[in-house]
Each structure stands twice: as structure tokens, then as C-alpha cells.
Design a protein around this motif. Structure first.
Motif, PDB file in Angstrom:
ATOM      1  N   VAL A   1       0.104  -6.822   4.969  1.00 54.13           N
ATOM      2  CA  VAL A   1       0.157  -5.455   4.442  1.00 54.13           C
ATOM      3  C   VAL A   1       1.583  -4.910   4.542  1.00 54.13           C
ATOM      4  O   VAL A   1       2.192  -4.948   5.616  1.00 54.13           O
ATOM      5  CB  VAL A   1      -0.836  -4.543   5.207  1.00 54.13           C
TER       6      VAL A   1
ATOM      7  N   LEU B   1       0.831  -1.206   0.000  1.00 55.64           N
ATOM      8  CA  LEU B   1       0.000   0.000   0.000  1.00 55.64           C
ATOM      9  C   LEU B   1       0.867   1.258   0.000  1.00 55.64           C
ATOM     10  O   LEU B   1       1.943   1.287   0.598  1.00 55.64           O
ATOM     11  CB  LEU B   1      -0.923  -0.013   1.219  1.00 55.64           C
TER      12      LEU B   1
ATOM     13  N   ALA C   1      -6.995  -0.809   4.352  1.00 49.41           N
ATOM     14  CA  ALA C   1      -5.937  -1.615   4.977  1.00 49.41           C
ATOM     15  C   ALA C   1      -6.444  -2.468   6.144  1.00 49.41           C
ATOM     16  O   ALA C   1      -6.027  -3.616   6.306  1.00 49.41           O
ATOM     17  CB  ALA C   1      -4.813  -0.692   5.452  1.00 49.41           C
TER      18      ALA C   1
ATOM     19  N   TYR D   1      -4.761   4.754   7.434  1.00 51.11           N
ATOM     20  CA  TYR D   1      -5.172   3.339   7.375  1.00 51.11           C
ATOM     21  C   TYR D   1      -5.617   2.840   8.751  1.00 51.11           C
ATOM     22  O   TYR D   1      -6.167   1.766   8.863  1.00 51.11           O
ATOM     23  CB  TYR D   1      -4.001   2.460   6.920  1.00 51.11           C
TER      24      TYR D   1
END
Ligand code: IZC
Ligand code: ZN
Length: 408
Positions: A314, A289, A304, A341
Motif C-alpha cells: 500500500v 490509495l 487498506a 485506513y
């Protein structure tokens, strides 16, 4: 060659040699009053309390500060010529990222500049960027081609990455991104461009050992999901592991493709849907991300938390590039990872260390502070991990150590 880092107020690190997912993403090891013994660039031992006695070639007093693994930036477009500051005004007047690209700007303007630049110019510019990244705490990064879109310039970019690996302290992983945009000269002949990539250039690049990964910009008006599948399958046949830019601006099915092409990571995922997240979980693909890009594009932020809850590992990276994210500051991305997130500082640390390393295929060697791993670490101007997540806009790095040597 031995070195001892002692008087570490807090040592914070994820553990393991693979990406961490779900609850594990937030489970890190924290040691107080810690020390690390380094032998020949590798971590020999680490512990709490009294440091081992004996003579070391070098000792570093961490002064009671926070120490973490060196940061890993698993997504950069490091090799390019020129910048695109002229696009800022266009954006402020309401032109979107894809509108600028459709008008022959955006990626295509960087392609023109990169084709015109010499290998030496590209090398010097990227080397300066790497020096800045290292001062900001990054000790390993991925770097993509994708601003040549012809055989010669893509090879030139990939050779620059190889030279940077040889001539700078940074650990680099090279990704072939020939499918970054359709080059202007193939506008009426996209099939031929895809044929050249899949049948000629990908095999040649793999044969020459110039890349480990193959990436595609799967996006509306760029490459479709079906085209992405063909290109990534060609990469797999040649031994280049798949990565995919997916769901950045629109969700067009790229994320759903990841289990079929055994993608190591999928990037952006701003618009990822539940079916995309389920596909990532199924394939064990890392969600890489890029929150600074959301910030820069004025877009929303990737889901997320839903990914972590679905058991998707992640990673967070910078996306450093001259268009959608002219920032190489991974500390900024870390702040956004927590604030936007809603990752905890522990989850965020995992995202920029071992999960980034896994997205680069390097988790055996880097990404955590454990015996047997490379001695890549940062001494922070901070007393604890919360402080890193909390402060904004300053470079909190005090000292960067790479393979046991102070590099910044
Ligand atoms: O140069 O605009 N998203 N590729 C896909 C980029 C951003 C880099 C660029
Ligand atoms: Zn990118």
C-alpha cells in the motif's frame, strides 16, 4: 562535498529497494541518537551513538528530533490551469462528481483552461505548487498529463514536467493520462480518440521520452475496463508501464485487469472488491490509495487493511488536482491513512516513502534512509513517529534536505 546530520533523536525508515507488503509494511528500522553522513548528495553511512569524527563541509544539528526519508507523493495531477471552486456549491447542492463531468464541467473545464494556457503559465503554477509540496516535506512526486486530451496540449503538459525536473530540486516521474476523459470533440467518435492515443500519441510520447507511465481513468461513463486494457496494452508495447485509476466511484473491473497489463500501481480503489484485491496480490501491483480524495468527495475509504492482509503493498499519495482533491498536503493524507485506513504509523510511513517510490519506479534510489540511496530526508518538529500521525492540521516540517542540500 560532505555533510553530517547529527543529534537525531529518532531516525525512522523502511528498508529495501522494492515495495513492502503484508507484515513487512509495518516493519521499519528505528534508530535512537543517530547520525547520517552524506557524500555528494548520497547517504554514505548512518549509525547510532557517536558520530564519525573528521571534517565535514556542513553539519546539521537535528536537535534530538525525528528524521524520516523525504516523503514521496506517487499520484498528482500537478499540471493544470485554473481551479474549480465554482464546483463546491454544486456539490453542496447534491451534484455528484460524475454529474458535473457529464454536464461538461469537472475535468473538461480544466481541459479548456489548460488548452488556453501557455507552457510558461503552466510551468510557473506547477513550480509554485512544488515549492509548497517541498515545504510540506515532499522530495519526489509523480505528475500526470490528462488536461489536454489533444496531442499538442498533452505534449505541452509533459514538457512542463520535464522542465520542472530540470529546473527544481523535486524528482518527478511523468505519466501520460490521455485517457482521463473523452474530449468533447470526440463525443460522437470515441473509437477514433482511442485509435489516436493507441496508434499515434502513445508511441510518439514514448519515442520522445516524455513519459514513463501510461494511466487510464477506468470509471463509469469515462473509460470501460476493455478500453482501458487496449490503452494500457498500447502503453506496454511502447515501453510505458501501466497505472490505472480504478474503483474510485464505481467498481467496473479496472482492478481485475491489473495482472494482465502488468500494472505497477492501481489508484484510488475506494470500492475495491475481494476479487480486485486478489488481482492486485496476484500481479504484485501497488495499491496507491488517496484518502484525502475520499475525504473531499465525502466517500468511503479504500479497504487498506484488507489489502495489507492480502499481501498487497500500500502506498498513500495526495491526488492533488483541481477537482476531487485540491490539497497537496501529504501530511493530511498521512493522518487520514492512520485514522481512516487504520494503518499503524509504521505502515503509514512505508506507504509515503518506499512504497510511493516503488510506485514511481524509483525504489532503488529513494524512499528509505540507507547507504547508497539519495540523501533526501526531513527533520520534523516532532520527537517520534507517533507524533506525526497524531498531530493534525499543522505543517510539522522543520528542515527538508534533498540530495544533501537544505531546500526548505
Ligand atoms: O480533475 O477531477 N479523479 N481524475 C480522476 C480526477 C479525479 C481529477 C479531476
Ligand atoms: Zn488521480
Amino acid at each position: 562535498m560532505t555533510a553530517l546530520i547529527y543529534n537525531i533523536g529518532m531516525l525512522a525508515t523502511p528498508e529495501g529497494r522494492a515495495a513492502r507488503r503484508g507484515k513487512e509494511q509495518g516493519e521499519i528500522r528505528v534508530m535512537k541518537n543517530a547520525w547520517i553522513l552524506i557524500r555528494d548528495g548520497m547517504i554514505a553511512e548512518l549509525g547510532e551513538g557517536l558520530a564519525p569524527a573528521g571534517v565535514c563541509d556542513e553539519t546539521v544539528d537535528a536537535g534530538g528530533r525525528l528524521v524520516t526519508p523525504g516523503l514521496v507523493d506517487a499520484h498528482t495531477h500537478l499540471i493544470f490551469a485554473g481551479w474549480r471552486q465554482n464546483e463546491l456549491g454544486m456539490k453542496l447542492h447534491g451534484m455528484g462528481y460524475l454529474d458535473i463531468l457529464a454536464a461538461g464541467g469537472g475535468i473538461l473545464s480544466t481541459v479548456r483552461a489548460t488548452r488556453a494556457a501557455s507552457e510558461e503559465e503552466l510551468f510557473e503554477k506547477a513550480k509554485a505548487a512544488l515549492a509548497e509540496m517541498m515545504r510540506l516535506g515532499v522530495t519526489a512526486c509523480e505528475a500526470k498529463s490528462g488536461y489536454g486530451l489533444d496531442r499538442e496540449t498533452e505534449l505541452k503538459q509533459l514538457k512542463v514536467i520535464r522542465r520542472l525536473q530540470e529546473e527544481t530540486p523535486m524528482d518527478l516521474a511523468a505519466t501520460y493520462l490521455g485517457a482521463h476523459a473523452l474530449p468533447t470533440e470526440y463525443k460522437e467518435n470515441r473509437e477514433e480518440y482511442i485509435r489516436l492515443m493507441t496508434e499515434e500519441w502513445i508511441p510518439e510520447i514514448a519515442e520522445k521520452g516524455l513519459a514513463e507511465f501510461c494511466d487510464v481513468f477506468c470509471e463509469k461513463d469515462v473509460f470501460t475496463a476493455e478500453e482501458s486494457r487496449r490503452i494500457l496494452e498500447a502503453g506496454n508495447r511502447a515501453g510505458l508501464r501501466a497505472k490505472i485509476h480504478a474503483d474510485e466511484i464505481e467498481a467496473i473491473g479496472g482492478t481485475e485487469l491489473t495482472p494482465d497489463v502488468n500494472a505497477i500501481s492501481a489508484e484510488h480503489l475506494i470500492k475495491a472488491t475481494p476479487s480486485g484485491i486478489a488481482a492486485l496480490a496476484k500481479g504484485g501491483t501497488i495499491a496507491c490509495l488517496l484518502p484525502s480524495t475520499s475525504f473531499y468527495l465525502g466517500a468511503t475509504y479504500a479497504p487498506a487493511r484488507a489489502m495489507i492482509e492480502a499481501g498487497v503493498p500500500v502506498a498513500i499519495a495526495s491526488d492533488f488536482n483541481p477537482g476531487s482533491c485540491p490539497s497537496l498536503n501529504l501530511q493530511l493524507a498521512m493522518n487520514l491513512g492512520c485514522l481512516k485506513y487504520r494503518l499503524t504509523p509504521e505502515e503509514m510511513l512505508t506507504a509515503v516513502t518506499v512504497n510511493g517510490a516503488a510506485a514511481m519506479g524509483r525504489a532503488e534510489k529513494i524512499g528509505s534512509l540507507e547507504a547508497g540511496k539519495q540523501a533526501d530526508l526531513v527533520i520534523w518538529e516532532a520527537e517520534d513517529l507517533d507524533f506525526l500521525a497524531y498531530r493534525l492540521g499543522s505543517n510539522l516540517v522543520r528542515t527538508v534536505i534533498k540530495k544533501g542540500q537544505i531546500i526548505a
